[in-house]
Design a protein around this motif. Structure first.
Motif, PDB file in Angstrom:
ATOM      1  N   LEU A 138      -9.712   0.813   1.620  1.00 10.40           N
ATOM      2  CA  LEU A 138      -9.070   1.828   0.800  1.00 10.40           C
ATOM      3  C   LEU A 138     -10.038   2.494  -0.168  1.00 10.40           C
ATOM      4  CD1 LEU A 138      -5.719  -0.007   0.014  1.00 10.40           C
ATOM      5  CD2 LEU A 138      -6.070   1.869   1.630  1.00 10.40           C
ATOM      6  N   ARG A 191       0.395   5.424   0.192  1.00  8.01           N
ATOM      7  CA  ARG A 191      -0.554   6.510   0.428  1.00  8.01           C
ATOM      8  C   ARG A 191       0.118   7.837   0.093  1.00  8.01           C
ATOM      9  NH1 ARG A 191      -4.873   4.686   3.786  1.00  8.01           N
ATOM     10  NH2 ARG A 191      -4.474   2.636   4.675  1.00  8.01           N
ATOM     11  N   ASP A 233      -4.261   6.445  -3.207  1.00  8.67           N
ATOM     12  CA  ASP A 233      -3.687   5.238  -2.619  1.00  8.67           C
ATOM     13  C   ASP A 233      -3.415   4.249  -3.743  1.00  8.67           C
ATOM     14  OD1 ASP A 233      -4.007   6.247  -0.056  1.00  8.67           O
ATOM     15  OD2 ASP A 233      -5.915   5.211   0.288  1.00  8.67           O
ATOM     16  N   VAL A 290       0.854  -1.192   0.000  1.00  8.48           N
ATOM     17  CA  VAL A 290       0.000   0.000   0.000  1.00  8.48           C
ATOM     18  C   VAL A 290       0.885   1.236   0.000  1.00  8.48           C
ATOM     19  CG1 VAL A 290      -1.697   1.368   1.283  1.00  8.48           C
ATOM     20  CG2 VAL A 290      -1.944  -1.115   1.162  1.00  8.48           C
ATOM     21  N   ARG A 304      -9.549  12.107  -3.483  1.00 10.82           N
ATOM     22  CA  ARG A 304      -8.582  11.017  -3.495  1.00 10.82           C
ATOM     23  C   ARG A 304      -9.058   9.917  -4.449  1.00 10.82           C
ATOM     24  NH1 ARG A 304      -6.397   8.324   0.592  1.00 10.82           N
ATOM     25  NH2 ARG A 304      -4.334   8.904  -0.123  1.00 10.82           N
ATOM     26  N   PRO A 357      -2.562  11.898   1.840  1.00 11.22           N
ATOM     27  CA  PRO A 357      -3.776  11.372   2.483  1.00 11.22           C
ATOM     28  C   PRO A 357      -4.699  12.460   3.019  1.00 11.22           C
ATOM     29  CG  PRO A 357      -1.847  11.023   3.871  1.00 11.22           C
ATOM     30  CD  PRO A 357      -1.333  11.485   2.546  1.00 11.22           C
TER      31      PRO A 357
END
Length: 399
Positions: free
Chosen positions: A174, A85, A153, A83, A93, A88
């Motif tokens: 997510l 990010r 993400d 993962v 997003r 954030p």
């Protein structure tokens, strides 16, 4: 039309680095059960994606249980999931997903790449989807040169080819709050994008009867194998438009002189819509109850519809319009059609997030020793990723 500010970052994308990474990653066997290969692949991916801003993590998989031939459940080990990010805290997003596993186990003879012609690379996982992962990275790196404000993400799981059972909860987590999602499955032949997809459920039914001597007192037994076979027939007979049923395997049995007291039936169901899914579950429940009663056996169901049907609504139509316009501006026409396969795009769509799930490389013959990738699609699709991200940033949500 391509704006001058878009030309600047699109021109930074070159084919050779994307191809070089693809060849390097395709040389690593990362079949879903090859934990050592998955660990090596995860480390390479973590190193490569750390070039982007944000934090890269390798997360432990959720527990997964499987039913064995003895009717007992056991834990299946899977690899870690990557993962990344980026920003954030951003108001808008996006989720980008791919998978590092392939369908080729460590002992499979298909382990290396070779060239069919100047544009066609034959190799394991090249199209599905190590080329897609490499071009995703290139597209995001180019987007980062464009004064980005969009957060995103990246999730690359290790078990997509077996249903994402250890990463399904992570995908749902997510997906929450995202304005759109892009998944890097290979495009369909001709570069066609996948539209709606059916769902998929994998099931194992453990049938327990009663053993007896096949000659002296067979009527005292309760034949689990016969019950499992009838259950398979009932399920198969229930297939219809919108619901496919595939009884795949029966395990168990006993010596010829013994009434078998154990059998395990494995089957797959693919519903086209939520109503078909509900009907499929009702068919399973009814068939189990009827067979258990008529054969005087006990039947335990394991499994679920882990891939819900992928519905295409207005938000996804708008996202496809944005993507297809970006492709047209880059000189590529784009169409899409419904398909029979499933992927993590099903899971994302079930969370209410619009998703285009064939953003990866063009190629074909995936899941076979003839798998190939069109090298010219690497930089083309990387430019598409960069342009789509830039326009999502500038134009806003697709909801």
């Amino acid at each position: 039309m391509i704006a001058p500010e878009e030309t600047a970052f699109l021109e930074a994308i070159e084919r050779e680095p994307i191809l070089s990474r693809t060849l390097e990653w395709a040389a690593i066997n990362s079949g879903t059960a090859n934990l050592a290969g998955l660990a090596a692949m995860a480390e390479r991916l973590a190193d490569a994606f750390s070039a982007l801003p944000g934090e890269v993590s390798l997360l432990d998989p959720s527990p997964v249980e499987k039913v064995g031939a003895d009717g007992r459940t056991h834990t299946v080990s899977t690899g870690r999931h990557l993962v990344l990010r980026v920003r954030p805290e951003a108001e808008k997003r996006v989720l980008l997903t791919g998978h590092m596993d392939t369908v080729y186990p460590a002992g499979h003879p298909f382990q290396s790449c070779d060239w069919i012609d100047a544009d066609t690379l034959h190799g394991p996982g090249t199209a599905d989807m190590k080329g897609g992962l490499s071009l995703m990275l290139a597209g995001l790196a180019a987007y980062e040169q464009a004064a980005p404000t969009l957060g995103y993400d990246v999730m690359i799981n290790s078990d997509e080819e077996t249903g994402s059972l250890s990463s399904g909860a992570l995908i749902a987590e997510l997906a929450r709050g995202k304005i759109a999602a892009l998944t890097y499955e290979p495009a369909l032949p001709g570069g066609i994008m996948a539209r709606a997809r059916p769902g998929s459920g994998n099931f194992a039914v453990v049938v327990k009867g009663r053993s007896a001597h096949a000659g002296r007192n067979p009527d005292d037994g309760r034949n689990a194998l016969v019950a499992a076979a009838e259950l398979a027939q009932r399920l198969y007979a229930a297939r219809r438009d919108g619901l496919t049923v595939n009884p795949a395997r029966i395990e168990g049995g006993a010596p010829n002189n013994t009434v078998p007291d154990l059998a395990v039936l494995h089957f797959n169901m693919r519903p086209r819509s939520p109503d078909d899914l509900a009907a499929g579950q009702a068919i399973i429940d009814a068939a189990i109850a009827e067979v258990a009663a008529s054969h005087e056996v006990s039947i335990a169901l394991h499994g679920a519809f882990a891939r819900p049907p992928k519905h295409v609504g207005a938000p996804t139509e708008r996202l496809f319009t944005l993507v297809s316009q970006a492709a047209a501006d880059l000189g590529d026409s784009m169409s899409w059609k419904d398909t029979g396969g499933v992927c993590d795009g099903n899971n994302i769509a079930a969370c209410g997030v619009p998703v285009i799930d064939t953003m990866g490389a063009c190629g074909g013959a995936i899941h076979s020793p003839d798998e190939f990738m069109l090298v010219s699609s690497l930089d083309a699709r990387a430019r598409l990723t960069a342009l789509v991200m830039h326009r999502l940033d500038r134009q806003g949500a697709q909801r």
